[in-house]
Each structure stands twice: as structure tokens, then as C-alpha cells.
Design a protein around this motif. Structure first.
Motif, PDB file in Angstrom:
ATOM      1  N   LYS A   1       0.835  -1.212   0.000  1.00 28.71           N
ATOM      2  CA  LYS A   1       0.000   0.000   0.000  1.00 28.71           C
ATOM      3  C   LYS A   1       0.867   1.258   0.000  1.00 28.71           C
ATOM      4  CE  LYS A   1      -3.075  -0.016   3.270  1.00 28.71           C
ATOM      5  NZ  LYS A   1      -3.864  -0.342   4.486  1.00 28.71           N
ATOM      6  N   CYS A   2       1.859   1.299   0.851  1.00 21.94           N
ATOM      7  CA  CYS A   2       2.746   2.473   0.924  1.00 21.94           C
ATOM      8  C   CYS A   2       3.456   2.713  -0.403  1.00 21.94           C
ATOM      9  CB  CYS A   2       3.771   2.300   2.041  1.00 21.94           C
ATOM     10  SG  CYS A   2       3.081   2.514   3.687  1.00 21.94           S
ATOM     11  N   GLU A   3       3.913   1.644  -1.022  1.00 19.87           N
ATOM     12  CA  GLU A   3       4.610   1.763  -2.308  1.00 19.87           C
ATOM     13  C   GLU A   3       3.666   2.281  -3.389  1.00 19.87           C
ATOM     14  OE1 GLU A   3       8.205   1.837  -4.087  1.00 19.87           O
ATOM     15  OE2 GLU A   3       7.858   1.180  -2.032  1.00 19.87           O
ATOM     16  N   LEU A   4       2.448   1.745  -3.444  1.00 22.52           N
ATOM     17  CA  LEU A   4       1.477   2.194  -4.438  1.00 22.52           C
ATOM     18  C   LEU A   4       1.114   3.666  -4.230  1.00 22.52           C
ATOM     19  CD1 LEU A   4      -0.884  -0.920  -4.619  1.00 22.52           C
ATOM     20  CD2 LEU A   4       0.807  -0.179  -6.329  1.00 22.52           C
ATOM     21  N   ILE A   5       0.925   4.062  -2.997  1.00 24.42           N
ATOM     22  CA  ILE A   5       0.601   5.465  -2.704  1.00 24.42           C
ATOM     23  C   ILE A   5       1.752   6.371  -3.142  1.00 24.42           C
ATOM     24  CG2 ILE A   5       0.235   7.118  -0.818  1.00 24.42           C
ATOM     25  CD1 ILE A   5      -1.401   4.817   0.569  1.00 24.42           C
ATOM     26  N   LYS A   6       2.977   5.975  -2.863  1.00 25.83           N
ATOM     27  CA  LYS A   6       4.153   6.747  -3.276  1.00 25.83           C
ATOM     28  C   LYS A   6       4.185   6.914  -4.799  1.00 25.83           C
ATOM     29  CE  LYS A   6       9.099   6.021  -3.715  1.00 25.83           C
ATOM     30  NZ  LYS A   6      10.221   5.167  -3.310  1.00 25.83           N
ATOM     31  N   LEU A   7       3.951   5.826  -5.519  1.00 26.35           N
ATOM     32  CA  LEU A   7       4.017   5.865  -6.978  1.00 26.35           C
ATOM     33  C   LEU A   7       2.923   6.747  -7.579  1.00 26.35           C
ATOM     34  CD1 LEU A   7       4.776   2.083  -7.573  1.00 26.35           C
ATOM     35  CD2 LEU A   7       6.390   3.996  -7.698  1.00 26.35           C
ATOM     36  N   CYS A   8       1.751   6.724  -6.957  1.00 27.48           N
ATOM     37  CA  CYS A   8       0.620   7.506  -7.473  1.00 27.48           C
ATOM     38  C   CYS A   8       0.652   8.954  -7.003  1.00 27.48           C
ATOM     39  CB  CYS A   8      -0.699   6.866  -7.031  1.00 27.48           C
ATOM     40  SG  CYS A   8      -0.962   5.195  -7.631  1.00 27.48           S
ATOM     41  N   ASP A   9       0.846   9.161  -5.712  1.00 28.59           N
ATOM     42  CA  ASP A   9       0.704  10.495  -5.121  1.00 28.59           C
ATOM     43  C   ASP A   9       1.972  11.337  -5.205  1.00 28.59           C
ATOM     44  OD1 ASP A   9      -1.626   9.193  -4.432  1.00 28.59           O
ATOM     45  OD2 ASP A   9      -1.547   9.721  -2.316  1.00 28.59           O
ATOM     46  N   GLU A  10       3.127  10.711  -5.007  1.00 24.67           N
ATOM     47  CA  GLU A  10       4.377  11.462  -5.013  1.00 24.67           C
ATOM     48  C   GLU A  10       5.035  11.471  -6.388  1.00 24.67           C
ATOM     49  OE1 GLU A  10       6.979  10.187  -1.808  1.00 24.67           O
ATOM     50  OE2 GLU A  10       5.229   9.890  -0.510  1.00 24.67           O
ATOM     51  N   MET A  11       5.190  10.294  -6.983  1.00 27.14           N
ATOM     52  CA  MET A  11       5.849  10.212  -8.293  1.00 27.14           C
ATOM     53  C   MET A  11       4.898  10.571  -9.427  1.00 27.14           C
ATOM     54  SD  MET A  11       8.362   6.930  -7.797  1.00 27.14           S
ATOM     55  CE  MET A  11       9.246   7.258  -9.333  1.00 27.14           C
ATOM     56  N   LYS A  12       3.585  10.474  -9.161  1.00 27.89           N
ATOM     57  CA  LYS A  12       2.546  10.817 -10.143  1.00 27.89           C
ATOM     58  C   LYS A  12       2.740  10.086 -11.484  1.00 27.89           C
ATOM     59  CE  LYS A  12       1.948  15.432  -8.129  1.00 27.89           C
ATOM     60  NZ  LYS A  12       0.984  15.110  -7.155  1.00 27.89           N
ATOM     61  N   LEU A  13       2.995   8.786 -11.387  1.00 26.70           N
ATOM     62  CA  LEU A  13       3.157   7.972 -12.587  1.00 26.70           C
ATOM     63  C   LEU A  13       1.806   7.777 -13.262  1.00 26.70           C
ATOM     64  CD1 LEU A  13       5.613   5.265 -11.198  1.00 26.70           C
ATOM     65  CD2 LEU A  13       6.163   7.326 -12.506  1.00 26.70           C
ATOM     66  N   ASP A  14       1.811   7.639 -14.577  1.00 28.92           N
ATOM     67  CA  ASP A  14       0.579   7.399 -15.328  1.00 28.92           C
ATOM     68  C   ASP A  14       0.085   5.967 -15.142  1.00 28.92           C
ATOM     69  OD1 ASP A  14       0.817   9.972 -16.369  1.00 28.92           O
ATOM     70  OD2 ASP A  14       1.751   9.287 -18.230  1.00 28.92           O
ATOM     71  N   LEU A  15       1.039   5.029 -15.079  1.00 28.50           N
ATOM     72  CA  LEU A  15       0.713   3.607 -15.058  1.00 28.50           C
ATOM     73  C   LEU A  15       1.621   2.894 -14.075  1.00 28.50           C
ATOM     74  CD1 LEU A  15      -0.710   1.090 -16.368  1.00 28.50           C
ATOM     75  CD2 LEU A  15       1.153   1.105 -18.062  1.00 28.50           C
TER      76      LEU A  15
ATOM     77  N   GLU B   1      -4.528  10.192 -10.824  1.00 23.68           N
ATOM     78  CA  GLU B   1      -4.394  10.084 -12.278  1.00 23.68           C
ATOM     79  C   GLU B   1      -3.477   8.927 -12.665  1.00 23.68           C
ATOM     80  OE1 GLU B   1      -3.360  13.797 -14.106  1.00 23.68           O
ATOM     81  OE2 GLU B   1      -5.215  14.755 -13.453  1.00 23.68           O
ATOM     82  N   THR B   2      -3.470   7.894 -11.830  1.00 33.61           N
ATOM     83  CA  THR B   2      -2.625   6.725 -12.077  1.00 33.61           C
ATOM     84  C   THR B   2      -3.482   5.479 -12.219  1.00 33.61           C
ATOM     85  OG1 THR B   2      -0.843   7.693 -10.733  1.00 33.61           O
ATOM     86  CG2 THR B   2      -0.714   5.331 -11.184  1.00 33.61           C
ATOM     87  N   LEU B   3      -3.214   4.714 -13.262  1.00 34.56           N
ATOM     88  CA  LEU B   3      -3.850   3.416 -13.462  1.00 34.56           C
ATOM     89  C   LEU B   3      -2.930   2.345 -12.891  1.00 34.56           C
ATOM     90  CD1 LEU B   3      -6.006   1.553 -14.711  1.00 34.56           C
ATOM     91  CD2 LEU B   3      -4.709   1.674 -16.865  1.00 34.56           C
ATOM     92  N   ILE B   4      -3.471   1.511 -12.014  1.00 36.39           N
ATOM     93  CA  ILE B   4      -2.720   0.407 -11.402  1.00 36.39           C
ATOM     94  C   ILE B   4      -3.291  -0.899 -11.936  1.00 36.39           C
ATOM     95  CG2 ILE B   4      -2.076  -0.774  -9.266  1.00 36.39           C
ATOM     96  CD1 ILE B   4      -2.676   1.917  -7.804  1.00 36.39           C
ATOM     97  N   ILE B   5      -2.411  -1.768 -12.416  1.00 35.92           N
ATOM     98  CA  ILE B   5      -2.832  -3.079 -12.931  1.00 35.92           C
ATOM     99  C   ILE B   5      -1.976  -4.154 -12.276  1.00 35.92           C
ATOM    100  CG2 ILE B   5      -3.066  -4.565 -14.963  1.00 35.92           C
ATOM    101  CD1 ILE B   5      -3.253  -2.006 -16.665  1.00 35.92           C
ATOM    102  N   ASN B   6      -2.631  -5.155 -11.693  1.00 36.89           N
ATOM    103  CA  ASN B   6      -1.927  -6.312 -11.136  1.00 36.89           C
ATOM    104  C   ASN B   6      -1.702  -7.341 -12.240  1.00 36.89           C
ATOM    105  OD1 ASN B   6      -4.025  -6.415  -8.142  1.00 36.89           O
ATOM    106  ND2 ASN B   6      -2.288  -5.109  -8.572  1.00 36.89           N
ATOM    107  N   LEU B   7      -0.472  -7.757 -12.405  1.00 40.72           N
ATOM    108  CA  LEU B   7      -0.112  -8.799 -13.365  1.00 40.72           C
ATOM    109  C   LEU B   7       0.382 -10.033 -12.600  1.00 40.72           C
ATOM    110  CD1 LEU B   7       1.898  -6.640 -15.943  1.00 40.72           C
ATOM    111  CD2 LEU B   7      -0.427  -7.549 -16.231  1.00 40.72           C
ATOM    112  N   PRO B   8       0.367 -11.198 -13.240  1.00 42.34           N
ATOM    113  CA  PRO B   8       0.902 -12.399 -12.591  1.00 42.34           C
ATOM    114  C   PRO B   8       2.392 -12.255 -12.297  1.00 42.34           C
ATOM    115  CG  PRO B   8      -0.352 -12.966 -14.567  1.00 42.34           C
ATOM    116  CD  PRO B   8      -0.183 -11.476 -14.564  1.00 42.34           C
ATOM    117  N   GLY B   9       2.894 -13.106 -11.426  1.00 45.76           N
ATOM    118  CA  GLY B   9       4.297 -13.063 -11.049  1.00 45.76           C
ATOM    119  C   GLY B   9       5.239 -13.736 -12.029  1.00 45.76           C
ATOM    120  N   SER B  10       4.744 -14.660 -12.838  1.00 43.69           N
ATOM    121  CA  SER B  10       5.626 -15.344 -13.784  1.00 43.69           C
ATOM    122  C   SER B  10       5.864 -14.464 -15.007  1.00 43.69           C
ATOM    123  CB  SER B  10       5.024 -16.681 -14.225  1.00 43.69           C
ATOM    124  OG  SER B  10       3.988 -16.469 -15.165  1.00 43.69           O
ATOM    125  N   PRO B  11       7.076 -14.507 -15.569  1.00 40.77           N
ATOM    126  CA  PRO B  11       7.334 -13.696 -16.771  1.00 40.77           C
ATOM    127  C   PRO B  11       6.363 -14.008 -17.908  1.00 40.77           C
ATOM    128  CG  PRO B  11       9.388 -14.574 -15.900  1.00 40.77           C
ATOM    129  CD  PRO B  11       8.274 -15.212 -15.115  1.00 40.77           C
TER     130      PRO B  11
END
Length: 157
Positions: free
Chosen positions: A43-57, A114-124
Motif C-alpha cells: 500500500k505504501c509503495e502504491l501510494i508513493k508511486l501515485c501520489d508522489e511520483m505521479k506515474l501514469d501507469l 491520475e494513475t492506473l494500477i494493474i496487477n499482473l501475474p508473477g511469472s514472466p
């Protein structure tokens, strides 16, 4: 998301595969970090990426299965403001053509600010297959999210 990866006990090949799949003329990878399977850390990492880094994706990988330690969807649900169910629905539907195990995915997608978060599987393999399913719509979705596009439907769609 990986306990072993975060402790240096496993090499992260999935993030490399995701990065190689993204068209570098459309996407730049700004940040990669291995996070342990701890809901508060995620949760903390996702919030940082969205709120502080303001990444699109933000593309997460791992932690979407049935294991007791798989908490990525729960962490994602705790931080998003809008659910985007069509993305994981499309990923599961198309993945079911490849393996019946696709129905076991608990991946979610959603929007925070303004960030879209998508969960992907762990395998390449699974991560790349699922990412390829949604890539054709991602650019447009992000443009709409950022207020850069307004027309969603065309006569030829």
C-alpha cells in the motif's frame, strides 16, 4: 511482489520481461522495486508511486494467487479510488484460452488520482501474456484519465 525477491533470494525476471514488452516510444519505465508480500508495504509503495511520483501507469507483478502471502489485490483495492474491472476481466478471459489456471487469478485494476494500477501475474510468461492483452487499450485509457482525450467511441469501433 515477492518475499524471496525482496530478500535477494530470487532474481526478478518478470520486471525485465514487462519492460521488454512495453513499446519504448510509448512507455518509459521510471521505477522498479521488489516489495515483500506485506499489505502495508505494498500500500505504501502504491501510494508513493501515485501520489508522489505521479506515474501514469503502475504495473505490479506477483501476489495475485491463492497463497496466504498473496495480498497484492487487497493492497491495491485499499488504495484505489475507482475500480477498473474490465482490465482483469479481459486478462482472465483471454488467458483462459491458454490455461484453465487463469480463473485462479485474483488480479485487480483501478485508478488512484491520475494513475492506473494493474496487477499482473508473477511469472514472466503470465505477466507478458496478460500485458499484451491490455496494451491495445492502455494508451487511450491513460489519455482519458489525464484529460488528454475525450472521444471514446468511433463509428468504426
Amino acid at each position: 511482489m515477492s518475499d524471496k525477491g525482496s530478500r535477494g533470494e530470487r532474481v526478478d525476471t518478470t520486471s525485465v520481461a514487462i519492460k521488454e514488452t512495453l513499446d519504448s516510444s510509448l512507455y518509459s519505465v521510471e521505477y522498479i522495486k521488489i516489495v515483500p508480500d506485506e499489505i502495508d508495504d505494498i500500500k505504501c509503495e502504491l501510494i508513493k508511486l501515485c501520489d508522489e511520483m505521479k506515474l501514469d501507469l503502475v504495473l505490479t507483478n506477483g501476489g495475485t494467487g491463492f497463497s496466504k502471502r498473496d495480498v497484492t489485490p487487497e493492497a491495491t483495492m485499499a488504495v484505489i479510488e475507482k475500480l477498473v474491472p474490465g482490465i482483469p476481466e479481459a486478462m482472465r478471459a483471454k488467458s483462459l484460452e491458454i490455461t484453465p489456471k487463469a480463473m485462479l487469478s485474483r488480479a485487480v485494476a483501478g485508478i488512484r488520482k491520475e494513475t492506473l494500477i494493474i496487477n499482473l501475474p508473477g511469472s514472466p510468461k503470465g505477466a507478458v501474456e496478460n500485458l499484451n492483452i491490455v496494451l491495445p487499450a492502455l494508451k487511450h485509457g491513460i489519455e482519458i484519465l489525464k484529460g488528454e482525450a475525450s472521444e471514446c467511441a468511433r463509428k468504426d469501433d
